[in-house]
Design an enzyme around this catalytic site. Sequence first.
Site, short mmCIF file in Angstrom:
data_model
loop_
_atom_site.label_atom_id
_atom_site.label_comp_id
_atom_site.label_asym_id
_atom_site.label_seq_id
_atom_site.Cartn_x
_atom_site.Cartn_y
_atom_site.Cartn_z
NE ARG A 131 -2.17 -1.25 3.49
CZ ARG A 131 -2.41 -0.75 4.69
NH1 ARG A 131 -3.43 0.05 4.88
NH2 ARG A 131 -1.64 -1.05 5.71
CG ASN A 191 -3.74 -4.50 3.46
OD1 ASN A 191 -3.22 -4.49 2.36
ND2 ASN A 191 -3.04 -4.38 4.57
#
Length: 89
Positions: free
Chosen positions: A18, A36
């Site tokens: 990320r 996520n």
Amino acid sequence: MKTHRLRIHGRVQGVWFRESMRMEAERLNVAGWVRNAPDGTVEAVIQGPASAVEALIKWVHTGPPLARVDRVEIGEADGVYREFLKRTD
């Protein structure tokens, strides 16, 4: 302006995916978000000029060094985004 929803499969959680994607999106001037997902994938919505969006999609297919991307699902999305956020929800 292109907007896509991505779902990235493989070893993509716990490998700095990320944050790496956020930095790459900012470098390319792409807006949207990444998070996520509970199923172990990473979800993202990306928006920007077509060439920048395509460059980020190309990056996503490899990801950061510790990731192993097995598959990327690409779909259409809508909305207006001004920055790229790393979400925790």
